[in-house]
Write a protein that holds these residues in place. Sequence first.
Motif, PDB file in Angstrom:
ATOM      1  N   VAL A 113       4.118   2.797   1.196  1.00 64.26           N
ATOM      2  CA  VAL A 113       3.665   1.604   0.478  1.00 64.26           C
ATOM      3  C   VAL A 113       2.253   1.223   0.910  1.00 64.26           C
ATOM      4  O   VAL A 113       1.396   0.887   0.078  1.00 64.26           O
ATOM      5  CB  VAL A 113       4.639   0.431   0.715  1.00 64.26           C
ATOM      6  CG1 VAL A 113       4.053  -0.876   0.180  1.00 64.26           C
ATOM      7  CG2 VAL A 113       5.981   0.712   0.054  1.00 64.26           C
ATOM      8  N   LEU A 114       1.984   1.278   2.211  1.00 67.13           N
ATOM      9  CA  LEU A 114       0.648   0.974   2.714  1.00 67.13           C
ATOM     10  C   LEU A 114      -0.382   1.937   2.118  1.00 67.13           C
ATOM     11  O   LEU A 114      -1.469   1.516   1.677  1.00 67.13           O
ATOM     12  CB  LEU A 114       0.636   1.070   4.243  1.00 67.13           C
ATOM     13  CG  LEU A 114      -0.705   0.808   4.935  1.00 67.13           C
ATOM     14  CD1 LEU A 114      -1.187  -0.601   4.643  1.00 67.13           C
ATOM     15  CD2 LEU A 114      -0.559   1.026   6.445  1.00 67.13           C
ATOM     16  N   ALA A 116      -0.107   3.589  -0.703  1.00 61.88           N
ATOM     17  CA  ALA A 116      -0.230   3.323  -2.143  1.00 61.88           C
ATOM     18  C   ALA A 116      -1.148   2.142  -2.403  1.00 61.88           C
ATOM     19  O   ALA A 116      -1.998   2.179  -3.313  1.00 61.88           O
ATOM     20  CB  ALA A 116       1.150   3.064  -2.738  1.00 61.88           C
ATOM     21  N   LEU A 117      -1.006   1.091  -1.629  1.00 58.22           N
ATOM     22  CA  LEU A 117      -1.880  -0.075  -1.799  1.00 58.22           C
ATOM     23  C   LEU A 117      -3.333   0.285  -1.510  1.00 58.22           C
ATOM     24  O   LEU A 117      -4.249  -0.133  -2.227  1.00 58.22           O
ATOM     25  CB  LEU A 117      -1.420  -1.200  -0.864  1.00 58.22           C
ATOM     26  CG  LEU A 117      -0.061  -1.828  -1.192  1.00 58.22           C
ATOM     27  CD1 LEU A 117       0.348  -2.812  -0.101  1.00 58.22           C
ATOM     28  CD2 LEU A 117      -0.112  -2.520  -2.545  1.00 58.22           C
ATOM     29  N   GLU A 118      -3.518   1.076  -0.457  1.00 59.06           N
ATOM     30  CA  GLU A 118      -4.876   1.518  -0.122  1.00 59.06           C
ATOM     31  C   GLU A 118      -5.443   2.395  -1.227  1.00 59.06           C
ATOM     32  O   GLU A 118      -6.599   2.261  -1.630  1.00 59.06           O
ATOM     33  CB  GLU A 118      -4.833   2.269   1.215  1.00 59.06           C
ATOM     34  CG  GLU A 118      -6.157   2.797   1.705  1.00 59.06           C
ATOM     35  CD  GLU A 118      -6.415   4.201   1.178  1.00 59.06           C
ATOM     36  OE1 GLU A 118      -7.520   4.436   0.658  1.00 59.06           O
ATOM     37  OE2 GLU A 118      -5.507   5.042   1.267  1.00 59.06           O
ATOM     38  N   ALA A 120      -4.612   2.406  -4.413  1.00 60.74           N
ATOM     39  CA  ALA A 120      -4.887   1.596  -5.602  1.00 60.74           C
ATOM     40  C   ALA A 120      -6.218   0.880  -5.466  1.00 60.74           C
ATOM     41  O   ALA A 120      -7.021   0.821  -6.410  1.00 60.74           O
ATOM     42  CB  ALA A 120      -3.754   0.598  -5.817  1.00 60.74           C
ATOM     43  N   GLY A 121      -6.476   0.332  -4.289  1.00 64.24           N
ATOM     44  CA  GLY A 121      -7.730  -0.385  -4.082  1.00 64.24           C
ATOM     45  C   GLY A 121      -8.938   0.512  -4.178  1.00 64.24           C
ATOM     46  O   GLY A 121      -9.917   0.186  -4.866  1.00 64.24           O
ATOM     47  N   ASP A 133     -11.375   6.730   0.590  1.00 67.09           N
ATOM     48  CA  ASP A 133      -9.924   6.801   0.547  1.00 67.09           C
ATOM     49  C   ASP A 133      -9.365   7.872   1.470  1.00 67.09           C
ATOM     50  O   ASP A 133      -8.341   7.673   2.122  1.00 67.09           O
ATOM     51  CB  ASP A 133      -9.478   7.067  -0.903  1.00 67.09           C
ATOM     52  CG  ASP A 133      -7.989   7.294  -1.029  1.00 67.09           C
ATOM     53  OD1 ASP A 133      -7.227   6.569  -0.380  1.00 67.09           O
ATOM     54  OD2 ASP A 133      -7.588   8.194  -1.782  1.00 67.09           O
ATOM     55  N   LEU A 237      -6.778   3.652 -10.438  1.00 64.63           N
ATOM     56  CA  LEU A 237      -5.868   2.787  -9.681  1.00 64.63           C
ATOM     57  C   LEU A 237      -4.481   3.408  -9.614  1.00 64.63           C
ATOM     58  O   LEU A 237      -3.900   3.570  -8.534  1.00 64.63           O
ATOM     59  CB  LEU A 237      -5.817   1.402 -10.318  1.00 64.63           C
ATOM     60  CG  LEU A 237      -5.025   0.316  -9.571  1.00 64.63           C
ATOM     61  CD1 LEU A 237      -5.608  -1.061  -9.885  1.00 64.63           C
ATOM     62  CD2 LEU A 237      -3.542   0.340  -9.968  1.00 64.63           C
ATOM     63  N   ALA A 241      -2.892   5.257  -6.265  1.00 61.72           N
ATOM     64  CA  ALA A 241      -1.675   4.711  -5.662  1.00 61.72           C
ATOM     65  C   ALA A 241      -0.560   5.751  -5.670  1.00 61.72           C
ATOM     66  O   ALA A 241       0.133   5.953  -4.665  1.00 61.72           O
ATOM     67  CB  ALA A 241      -1.234   3.458  -6.407  1.00 61.72           C
ATOM     68  N   ASN A 244      -1.296   8.836  -3.265  1.00 64.41           N
ATOM     69  CA  ASN A 244      -1.176   8.439  -1.869  1.00 64.41           C
ATOM     70  C   ASN A 244       0.279   8.206  -1.468  1.00 64.41           C
ATOM     71  O   ASN A 244       0.700   8.569  -0.372  1.00 64.41           O
ATOM     72  CB  ASN A 244      -1.992   7.169  -1.610  1.00 64.41           C
ATOM     73  CG  ASN A 244      -3.472   7.455  -1.492  1.00 64.41           C
ATOM     74  OD1 ASN A 244      -3.938   8.520  -1.893  1.00 64.41           O
ATOM     75  ND2 ASN A 244      -4.221   6.507  -0.972  1.00 64.41           N
ATOM     76  N   TYR A 245       1.038   7.602  -2.387  1.00 62.81           N
ATOM     77  CA  TYR A 245       2.450   7.344  -2.100  1.00 62.81           C
ATOM     78  C   TYR A 245       3.210   8.660  -1.933  1.00 62.81           C
ATOM     79  O   TYR A 245       3.928   8.860  -0.943  1.00 62.81           O
ATOM     80  CB  TYR A 245       3.078   6.515  -3.219  1.00 62.81           C
ATOM     81  CG  TYR A 245       4.530   6.157  -2.975  1.00 62.81           C
ATOM     82  CD1 TYR A 245       4.868   5.010  -2.262  1.00 62.81           C
ATOM     83  CD2 TYR A 245       5.556   6.977  -3.441  1.00 62.81           C
ATOM     84  CE1 TYR A 245       6.194   4.688  -2.024  1.00 62.81           C
ATOM     85  CE2 TYR A 245       6.888   6.662  -3.204  1.00 62.81           C
ATOM     86  CZ  TYR A 245       7.196   5.511  -2.497  1.00 62.81           C
ATOM     87  OH  TYR A 245       8.513   5.200  -2.259  1.00 62.81           O
TER      88      TYR A 245
END
Length: 270
Positions: A113-114, A116-118, A120-121, A133, A237, A241, A244-245
């Motif tokens: 989750v961390l 994925a948030l990174e 997305a940003g 990234d 985005l 996400a 990365n997830y």
Amino acid sequence: MPLTYEEAARREIERWVRSSGPLWQGVFDRAMRPVDWLVERVTPADWRAQLDAAVARFLETLHDVASWTFNEQYVLEAVRKVGVAADRIEALRTAPLERLDPVARGFFGQHAVLAALEGAGTGLGGFTLAAADVPLLFGINLRLIQQIGAVYGFRVQDPVYRPLVLAIFNAAAAGTSEARQAAWREVSVAAALLARGASYQGRTRDFVREQNRHLPRELVKNLARRKLGQLIPLAGLAVGAGINYVFTRETGEAAYMLFRALHLEHRGRR
């Protein structure tokens, strides 16, 4: 006669080692082979060697940075919640595997989750933020490997474990049976050395040197292939996400399987 938990775990690990990545990844890898061949033929050998050395230093630095965020008490508190009493990480090497496995798997979701948030940003910023990234994602994944290793009793944040950590990381990034088998062999070496009280330093000095020369570039190349879609306008985005997830979950799965193997083999050799 039903299998014991450890026997079932061994079979699960063996199936994972022999398996390859998802079908789409194999198709993509084959499509990228002409590009890989061109890079090898066109770029000067000394330039590739300098790149390999730079990437290796970059990964070593990220490994050290990730180790700064490692919290031994956090891991020990997590295993105590499942009934494993331990006052130091090394004591977990003799703990029952069925108690440790749920703790290790619990770290997957947190880090995925961390990541994925990174992703997305940074995915919102196109190429500029996509470059930022990769080190962030690597740092999250290296921390995940370190935490899962600790659950099974191994302080892999120490620099001597870098060959093993890189092998696990590449097994996740490449998603091939060859990469998984290479990491599994490294696990066997680590187990043999640690079981007789010797220091783990990779198979041989030449192996460590050879791995540090080629593996980091392969790792970065495998991940870069996946992240090309992050540069697509407006889609960055979601792609950032999602990739990365998935990548972090795959890293967790690779670390989970291989540290379980190390745990079992180390106990079997003692």
